[in-house]
Design a protein around this motif. Structure first.
Motif, PDB file in Angstrom:
ATOM      1  N   PRO A   1      95.270 -12.139 -11.791  1.00 16.84           N
ATOM      2  CA  PRO A   1      95.569 -11.601 -13.112  1.00 16.84           C
ATOM      3  C   PRO A   1      94.354 -11.737 -14.028  1.00 16.84           C
ATOM      4  O   PRO A   1      93.607 -12.716 -13.916  1.00 16.84           O
ATOM      5  CB  PRO A   1      96.703 -12.510 -13.618  1.00 16.84           C
ATOM      6  CG  PRO A   1      97.217 -13.216 -12.432  1.00 16.84           C
ATOM      7  CD  PRO A   1      96.095 -13.292 -11.456  1.00 16.84           C
ATOM      8  N   PRO A   2      94.118 -10.763 -14.917  1.00 15.53           N
ATOM      9  CA  PRO A   2      92.926 -10.797 -15.769  1.00 15.53           C
ATOM     10  C   PRO A   2      92.813 -12.064 -16.599  1.00 15.53           C
ATOM     11  O   PRO A   2      91.710 -12.529 -16.862  1.00 15.53           O
ATOM     12  CB  PRO A   2      93.082  -9.565 -16.663  1.00 15.53           C
ATOM     13  CG  PRO A   2      94.429  -9.042 -16.417  1.00 15.53           C
ATOM     14  CD  PRO A   2      94.892  -9.551 -15.098  1.00 15.53           C
ATOM     15  N   PHE A   3      93.951 -12.677 -16.966  1.00 16.44           N
ATOM     16  CA  PHE A   3      93.821 -13.870 -17.802  1.00 16.44           C
ATOM     17  C   PHE A   3      93.336 -15.071 -17.013  1.00 16.44           C
ATOM     18  O   PHE A   3      92.689 -15.959 -17.556  1.00 16.44           O
ATOM     19  CB  PHE A   3      95.119 -14.201 -18.545  1.00 16.44           C
ATOM     20  CG  PHE A   3      96.377 -13.811 -17.833  1.00 16.44           C
ATOM     21  CD1 PHE A   3      96.970 -12.594 -18.092  1.00 16.44           C
ATOM     22  CD2 PHE A   3      96.955 -14.660 -16.924  1.00 16.44           C
ATOM     23  CE1 PHE A   3      98.127 -12.224 -17.445  1.00 16.44           C
ATOM     24  CE2 PHE A   3      98.119 -14.297 -16.266  1.00 16.44           C
ATOM     25  CZ  PHE A   3      98.703 -13.076 -16.534  1.00 16.44           C
ATOM     26  N   VAL A   4      93.609 -15.082 -15.702  1.00 17.74           N
ATOM     27  CA  VAL A   4      93.057 -16.160 -14.879  1.00 17.74           C
ATOM     28  C   VAL A   4      91.549 -15.956 -14.706  1.00 17.74           C
ATOM     29  O   VAL A   4      90.758 -16.895 -14.822  1.00 17.74           O
ATOM     30  CB  VAL A   4      93.763 -16.201 -13.508  1.00 17.74           C
ATOM     31  CG1 VAL A   4      93.096 -17.213 -12.608  1.00 17.74           C
ATOM     32  CG2 VAL A   4      95.220 -16.550 -13.684  1.00 17.74           C
TER      33      VAL A   4
ATOM     34  N   LEU B   1     103.405  -1.592 -33.250  1.00 17.25           N
ATOM     35  CA  LEU B   1     104.080  -1.202 -32.019  1.00 17.25           C
ATOM     36  C   LEU B   1     104.029   0.304 -31.836  1.00 17.25           C
ATOM     37  O   LEU B   1     103.760   0.803 -30.745  1.00 17.25           O
ATOM     38  CB  LEU B   1     105.539  -1.673 -32.043  1.00 17.25           C
ATOM     39  CG  LEU B   1     105.745  -3.162 -31.799  1.00 17.25           C
ATOM     40  CD1 LEU B   1     107.205  -3.504 -31.843  1.00 17.25           C
ATOM     41  CD2 LEU B   1     105.170  -3.548 -30.446  1.00 17.25           C
TER      42      LEU B   1
ATOM     43  N   TRP C   1      97.157  -2.921 -22.596  1.00 15.96           N
ATOM     44  CA  TRP C   1      98.131  -4.005 -22.712  1.00 15.96           C
ATOM     45  C   TRP C   1      97.554  -5.325 -22.257  1.00 15.96           C
ATOM     46  O   TRP C   1      97.813  -6.367 -22.850  1.00 15.96           O
ATOM     47  CB  TRP C   1      99.393  -3.666 -21.919  1.00 15.96           C
ATOM     48  CG  TRP C   1     100.153  -2.549 -22.530  1.00 15.96           C
ATOM     49  CD1 TRP C   1     100.309  -1.293 -22.029  1.00 15.96           C
ATOM     50  CD2 TRP C   1     100.817  -2.557 -23.783  1.00 15.96           C
ATOM     51  NE1 TRP C   1     101.029  -0.537 -22.892  1.00 15.96           N
ATOM     52  CE2 TRP C   1     101.365  -1.276 -23.973  1.00 15.96           C
ATOM     53  CE3 TRP C   1     101.017  -3.521 -24.774  1.00 15.96           C
ATOM     54  CZ2 TRP C   1     102.088  -0.932 -25.104  1.00 15.96           C
ATOM     55  CZ3 TRP C   1     101.742  -3.181 -25.894  1.00 15.96           C
ATOM     56  CH2 TRP C   1     102.264  -1.906 -26.054  1.00 15.96           C
TER      57      TRP C   1
ATOM     58  N   ILE D   1      95.719  -7.518 -24.692  1.00 14.42           N
ATOM     59  CA  ILE D   1      96.434  -8.383 -25.625  1.00 14.42           C
ATOM     60  C   ILE D   1      96.187  -9.840 -25.269  1.00 14.42           C
ATOM     61  O   ILE D   1      95.792 -10.647 -26.112  1.00 14.42           O
ATOM     62  CB  ILE D   1      97.948  -8.094 -25.588  1.00 14.42           C
ATOM     63  CG1 ILE D   1      98.218  -6.706 -26.149  1.00 14.42           C
ATOM     64  CG2 ILE D   1      98.698  -9.120 -26.396  1.00 14.42           C
ATOM     65  CD1 ILE D   1      99.664  -6.387 -26.278  1.00 14.42           C
ATOM     66  N   ALA D   2      96.373 -10.163 -23.984  1.00 17.83           N
ATOM     67  CA  ALA D   2      96.161 -11.550 -23.563  1.00 17.83           C
ATOM     68  C   ALA D   2      94.693 -11.935 -23.678  1.00 17.83           C
ATOM     69  O   ALA D   2      94.355 -13.034 -24.121  1.00 17.83           O
ATOM     70  CB  ALA D   2      96.641 -11.742 -22.120  1.00 17.83           C
TER      71      ALA D   2
ATOM     72  N   LEU E   1      99.683  -7.967 -34.134  1.00 14.31           N
ATOM     73  CA  LEU E   1     101.019  -7.846 -33.554  1.00 14.31           C
ATOM     74  C   LEU E   1     101.703  -9.210 -33.516  1.00 14.31           C
ATOM     75  O   LEU E   1     102.820  -9.390 -34.022  1.00 14.31           O
ATOM     76  CB  LEU E   1     100.891  -7.264 -32.142  1.00 14.31           C
ATOM     77  CG  LEU E   1     102.186  -6.976 -31.409  1.00 14.31           C
ATOM     78  CD1 LEU E   1     102.968  -5.936 -32.177  1.00 14.31           C
ATOM     79  CD2 LEU E   1     101.908  -6.485 -30.012  1.00 14.31           C
ATOM     80  N   ILE E   2     101.028 -10.190 -32.953  1.00  5.76           N
ATOM     81  CA  ILE E   2     101.657 -11.496 -32.763  1.00  5.76           C
ATOM     82  C   ILE E   2     101.888 -12.194 -34.100  1.00  5.76           C
ATOM     83  O   ILE E   2     102.963 -12.728 -34.368  1.00  5.76           O
ATOM     84  CB  ILE E   2     100.787 -12.358 -31.824  1.00  5.76           C
ATOM     85  CG1 ILE E   2     100.807 -11.734 -30.437  1.00  5.76           C
ATOM     86  CG2 ILE E   2     101.301 -13.778 -31.765  1.00  5.76           C
ATOM     87  CD1 ILE E   2      99.796 -12.300 -29.503  1.00  5.76           C
TER      88      ILE E   2
ATOM     89  N   VAL F   1     102.611   2.534 -28.773  1.00  3.89           N
ATOM     90  CA  VAL F   1     103.446   3.524 -28.093  1.00  3.89           C
ATOM     91  C   VAL F   1     102.764   4.882 -28.102  1.00  3.89           C
ATOM     92  O   VAL F   1     102.708   5.577 -27.074  1.00  3.89           O
ATOM     93  CB  VAL F   1     104.829   3.597 -28.772  1.00  3.89           C
ATOM     94  CG1 VAL F   1     105.619   4.753 -28.200  1.00  3.89           C
ATOM     95  CG2 VAL F   1     105.579   2.303 -28.582  1.00  3.89           C
TER      96      VAL F   1
ATOM     97  N   GLU G   1      93.661 -12.779 -27.124  1.00  8.07           N
ATOM     98  CA  GLU G   1      94.099 -14.127 -27.501  1.00  8.07           C
ATOM     99  C   GLU G   1      93.122 -15.170 -26.956  1.00  8.07           C
ATOM    100  O   GLU G   1      92.726 -16.091 -27.669  1.00  8.07           O
ATOM    101  CB  GLU G   1      95.494 -14.396 -26.928  1.00  8.07           C
ATOM    102  CG  GLU G   1      96.608 -13.768 -27.721  1.00  8.07           C
ATOM    103  CD  GLU G   1      96.630 -14.280 -29.148  1.00  8.07           C
ATOM    104  OE1 GLU G   1      96.901 -15.475 -29.333  1.00  8.07           O
ATOM    105  OE2 GLU G   1      96.347 -13.494 -30.067  1.00  8.07           O
ATOM    106  N   ILE G   2      92.723 -15.004 -25.692  1.00  6.03           N
ATOM    107  CA  ILE G   2      91.881 -16.012 -25.051  1.00  6.03           C
ATOM    108  C   ILE G   2      90.508 -16.108 -25.723  1.00  6.03           C
ATOM    109  O   ILE G   2      89.998 -17.188 -25.972  1.00  6.03           O
ATOM    110  CB  ILE G   2      91.719 -15.687 -23.552  1.00  6.03           C
ATOM    111  CG1 ILE G   2      93.050 -15.890 -22.846  1.00  6.03           C
ATOM    112  CG2 ILE G   2      90.645 -16.556 -22.919  1.00  6.03           C
ATOM    113  CD1 ILE G   2      93.055 -15.453 -21.414  1.00  6.03           C
TER     114      ILE G   2
ATOM    115  N   ILE H   1     104.705 -10.641 -36.111  1.00  5.88           N
ATOM    116  CA  ILE H   1     106.027 -11.006 -35.601  1.00  5.88           C
ATOM    117  C   ILE H   1     106.378 -12.424 -36.040  1.00  5.88           C
ATOM    118  O   ILE H   1     107.484 -12.699 -36.510  1.00  5.88           O
ATOM    119  CB  ILE H   1     106.061 -10.903 -34.065  1.00  5.88           C
ATOM    120  CG1 ILE H   1     106.024  -9.441 -33.662  1.00  5.88           C
ATOM    121  CG2 ILE H   1     107.313 -11.553 -33.519  1.00  5.88           C
ATOM    122  CD1 ILE H   1     105.868  -9.247 -32.184  1.00  5.88           C
TER     123      ILE H   1
ATOM    124  N   THR I   1      99.860   4.883 -25.636  1.00  9.58           N
ATOM    125  CA  THR I   1     100.361   4.896 -24.256  1.00  9.58           C
ATOM    126  C   THR I   1     100.878   6.274 -23.870  1.00  9.58           C
ATOM    127  O   THR I   1     100.514   6.831 -22.836  1.00  9.58           O
ATOM    128  CB  THR I   1     101.506   3.880 -24.107  1.00  9.58           C
ATOM    129  OG1 THR I   1     101.078   2.633 -24.633  1.00  9.58           O
ATOM    130  CG2 THR I   1     101.885   3.713 -22.665  1.00  9.58           C
TER     131      THR I   1
END
Lengths: 330, 399
Positions: free
Chosen positions: A155-158, A297, A263, A266-267, A281-282, A301, A270-271, A285, A304
């Motif tokens: 996964p890209p975050f790893v 959002l 998408w 997004i992670a 977004l985060i 949409v 954050e990193i 919310i 996408t």
């Protein structure tokens, strides 16, 4: 083609409307609205705390944002104002600032990140795909294919964590987080390299795998033999026939991957502490700034869905079988 | 009433045959038993053939072993550790991995490297393992000698919290072993990692199972009956399928809380569609075959034709789809965890553990290493396993 285009656009509009309705009603059924926070604590978050909110203020707010009216009515008014390109105002994060202004501040860095990634993955994916197909069953091919399998599964975050720890922290080659420069200069771009890399491995691996499979199939097919027989050189035959055939699934895949990058970023944002759309977004919310959440959002949409329609139309132009609605299996 | 749709639609049959009244149909009665010719070679059933091709691919077998190993660890892993998943040790936070036996070989020995001023060395005597390097820090006051020392964090914790240990509040860490280290609440990361694997696997498998059931029913109905029902369902599936999932995910989780239940619901919104599409295509392909017609003429009911004669053809597609759903669900769950929407405490998922590790990445890298390895292994082995299954089931590759 006209019929096909109209069909696709109609389907898109329908999907978009359904999505908008669902998102709107989901957001409005969230229990903890800003209003109840105001009433409960007698002050908005970040509003100095303990500021006295009178009944009158609450009523005025209710009226201004039409919170006293039924949801379908609210939805109607929202649609009307959206059509006039008025996306409301941010209520908490930057109180009383129009939503589009807030988004405009955070949009560029997200777009830059995604665009650079796209610019990186296409040439590299093409290069590895073509070379592995041409050098099939060599050591190079086996090594590249193993890496491809590995990166499709990582996964890209790893990957991001690995890069951040080894390249940035231990070796110090890159900054750990994004440089806080206001404009896109060299320092900022340099600090953006790691996030771009983290996002790139998965799509590059995907393109390589697809292209290798398509090309190896094409290389052994009859039309390649024909092309060689009519006197084309190997190179001409590959560029003119084999590659062209592999284009159809490739374009579909690249557009599909781009949505994934959007998408996935997004992670990654954050990193690497990138102040992009995901932060808005985060945070929106978390502090119940729902006008902002809604607009963010909808932005995702719209992007996408527009990419999926571009993919549909592009494929329709390239491949007549798709626009005629024929399916291979039927 | 059971109308023979296929008979009516079959253009190859003559008009005479189609307009034959029902009472003139008669079952053929065979006088003698008919035997197939003896096989010259060993008969190979479809299942056997699939198994052969499956075993032939070494990569797939290795992947299958890994899948099995991870599943087994998901079941028994949390119980192997002497600490429970939620057991907290407030004074023993973020201790590095330490395994009995291995610690004598210089790995998993519970040590960490710290940088201290050389003059402070006596303060670290209690936990000092070795002095790695001597260097100078250059500040305004000139060079200050510094040391990079390797200390045993377990002994250090025992020294720092001696009072609490004396009072019986904290167990003595000198003899404790957190195999994969402990987290910021002093919980055993080994137990938590396998518990997280278990949660992720449960999520993946239940999503796969439920999607399979829904997709199977809707797909077979669409494919078998076709017509208006199929057309309407196709439009509905297309609309649902193109709704971007992540906004839905974010809102649903905020609305319902991040439990297994809400994540399940989330993955069900779209997950069944691909299964339904695969099954539908298989039904279209096989429903006009002769053996289906034969079965119908012998009076088989719709259900029987669907599930006994057509569905087995789709088995490969379905099994492959299920195997590939698991890694994608685990990936999505981890992605959501990075947005702060992972499964709620106290039960961890792999995504939550990864996020936790990410937050402690620079100072305590061991916290992300193990969940990182497990998620990569998990995705890798499930992907390879799924691909191997696809190849094994694909009759086109039959040799």
């Amino acid at each position: 083609m006209v019929r096909y285009t109209l069909q696709r656009i109609l389907a898109l509009v329908l999907t978009f409307f359904v999505t908008m309705v669902i998102i709107f009603f989901l957001i409005n059924s969230l229990p903890n609205t800003l209003l109840s926070t105001l009433i409960d604590f007698g002050g908005g978050p970040g509003g100095g705390g303990g500021a006295h909110v009178t009944e009158h203020t609450v009523e005025a707010l209710m009226e201004r944002f039409r919170w006293d009216q039924p949801l379908p009515v609210q939805f109607y008014y929202m649609m009307v104002s959206y059509l006039q390109l008025d996306f409301g105002i941010s209520l908490v994060i930057r109180a009383n600032v129009p939503v589009q202004e807030v988004l405009m501040q955070h949009l560029p860095v997200t777009i830059q990140l995604n665009l650079f990634t796209l610019l990186l993955i296409v040439p590299f994916g093409l290069f590895f795909g073509i070379t592995t197909a041409l050098l099939k069953d060599t050591v190079y091919d086996h090594a590249a294919s193993s890496l491809v399998v590995l990166f499709i599964s990582a996964p890209p975050f790893v990957v991001a964590a690995l890069l951040q720890y080894f390249l940035a922290f231990r070796l110090g080659w890159f900054p750990i987080i994004l440089a806080p420069e206001a404009t896109l200069n060299w320092t900022r771009f340099y600090s953006m390299i790691l996030p771009i890399l983290a996002l790139s491995f998965f799509p590059i691996a995907n393109i390589t795998r697809l292209l290798r499979a398509e090309l190896t199939e094409a290389l052994t097919s009859d039309f390649m033999l024909l092309a060689r027989a009519k006197g084309q050189t190997y190179r001409q035959a590959i560029v003119g026939h084999a590659l062209r055939n592999a284009c159809v699934p490739l374009i579909g895949m690249i557009l599909f991957l781009f949505i994934g990058i959007l998408w996935g970023s997004i992670a990654i944002e954050e990193i690497f502490s990138i102040p992009g759309m995901s932060r808005i977004l985060i945070r929106s919310i978390n502090v119940h700034d729902y006008q902002l959440t809604l607009a963010t959002l909808y932005f995702y949409v719209v992007v996408t869905l527009s990419f999926s329609i571009i993919a549909d139309l592009a494929l329709g132009i390239i491949d007549p079988r798709i626009r005629m609605g024929g399916r291979k299996d039927e | 009433m059971n109308k023979p749709i296929l008979l009516e639609n079959d253009k190859h049959l003559s008009n005479e045959l189609l307009s034959l009244p029902a009472d003139q149909f008669k079952l053929v009665v065979r006088e003698e038993q008919i035997y197939d010719a003896e096989f010259k070679t060993e008969p190979v059933s479809y299942g056997k053939d699939v198994w052969r091709r499956f075993v032939r691919s070494r990569v797939t077998v290795v992947a299958a072993i890994f899948v099995l190993a991870i599943v087994i660890m998901g079941v028994i892993g949390p119980h192997l550790s002497q600490y429970t998943v939620t057991e907290q040790h407030w004074d023993l936070t973020r201790l590095p991995p330490r395994v009995p036996g291995l610690e004598n070989f210089g790995i998993f020995d519970g040590t960490a490297i710290r940088e201290i001023q050389a003059v402070n060395l006596p303060n670290w005597e209690h936990a000092l393992v070795e002095i790695v390097e001597e260097f100078n820090h250059y500040g305004r006051t000139g060079a200050t000698p510094f040391l990079r020392i390797r200390i045993n964090e377990y002994h250090h914790a025992a020294y720092v919290f001696a009072d609490n240990i004396e009072a019986g509040i904290t167990p003595d860490p000198t003899d404790m072993y957190f195999w994969f280290g402990s987290d910021q609440l002093g919980r055993c990361l080994f137990a938590r990692l396998w518990q997280g694997t278990r949660v992720s696997l449960i999520l993946g498998f239940s999503v796969a199972l439920i999607n399979l059931s829904i997709g199977l029913i809707i797909g077979s109905m669409c494919g078998y009956y076709g017509g208006k029902f199929d057309m309407i369902m196709q439009r509905i599936m297309e609309t649902i399928g193109s709704i971007p999932l992540i906004p839905m995910a974010i809102l649903l989780i905020i609305l319902m809380g991040s439990s297994l239940r809400s994540l399940l619901l989330l993955f069900l919104i779209q997950g069944w569609i691909s299964v339904a599409n695969g099954v539908r295509v298989q039904f279209y392909r096989f429903k006009s075959r002769e053996y289906v017609l034969a079965s119908r003429t012998m009076g088989a009911k719709d259900i029987r034709v669907m599930f006994k004669h057509i569905l087995p053809n789709a088995a490969g597609t379905i099994i492959t789809a299920v195997a590939l759903v698991v890694p994608s669900v685990i990936f999505m769950e981890a992605l959501l965890a990075y947005l702060g929407l992972g499964i709620e405490a106290p039960n961890p998922s792999i995504g939550v553990l990864l996020l936790n590790g990410q937050q402690n990445l620079l100072a305590y890298p061991f916290m992300i290493v193990f969940p990182g390895i497990v998620i990569v292994l998990l995705m890798l082995s499930f992907n390879l396993f799924g691909n191997g299954m696809r190849d094994a089931f694909n009759p086109a590759l039959r040799k």
